[in-house]
Design a protein around this motif. Structure first.
Motif: not given
Length: 123
Positions: A38-48
């Motif tokens: 999932q993309k985030t506003a900080t360019n640090n995606p959430s990875v499941s």
């Protein structure tokens, strides 16, 4: 009677020392597949990612760079000798540290030779 008590104590102490040495041997590492990014506003995606037992947790990302493409695998750690038999989904954050302007492709391994691709633009 004393003999039975001595045997019981010997078994109890042997069981304790055996457990301590076994716990040290109950740590395993394995690459696991990513199920969602999932993309985030900080360019640090959430990875499941899915682990194979209740003992599974995130250990680290294994990354390989090819130009502006990052090929990323998740390594899980399994700590414990007795684990639940569920296969939970865990989530962590991938920290993208590139500062050079450009378009970057983050390829997270989701199956054998298949990837979930996230695009990051640095201006």
């Amino acid at each position: 009677m004393k003999f039975k008590v001595l045997i019981l104590l010997a078994v109890a102490f042997a069981g304790c020392s055996r457990k301590a040495s076994t716990d040290q041997n109950c740590i395993k590492y394995a690459d696991v597949y990513v199920t969602e990014v999932q993309k985030t506003a900080t360019n640090n995606p959430s990875v499941s990612f899915q682990v194979n037992s209740g003992c599974g947790q995130f250990n680290k990302f294994i990354q390989k760079s090819e130009g502006n493409t990052r090929i990323i695998k998740v390594q899980a750690v399994y700590k414990g000798c007795m684990c639940t038999m569920d296969m939970p989904i865990r989530t962590t954050t991938y920290t993208f540290t590139e500062k050079t302007p450009g378009t970057y492709y983050l390829k997270f391994l989701s199956e054998e030779n298949k990837y979930i691709i996230d695009t990051v633009v640095i201006k």
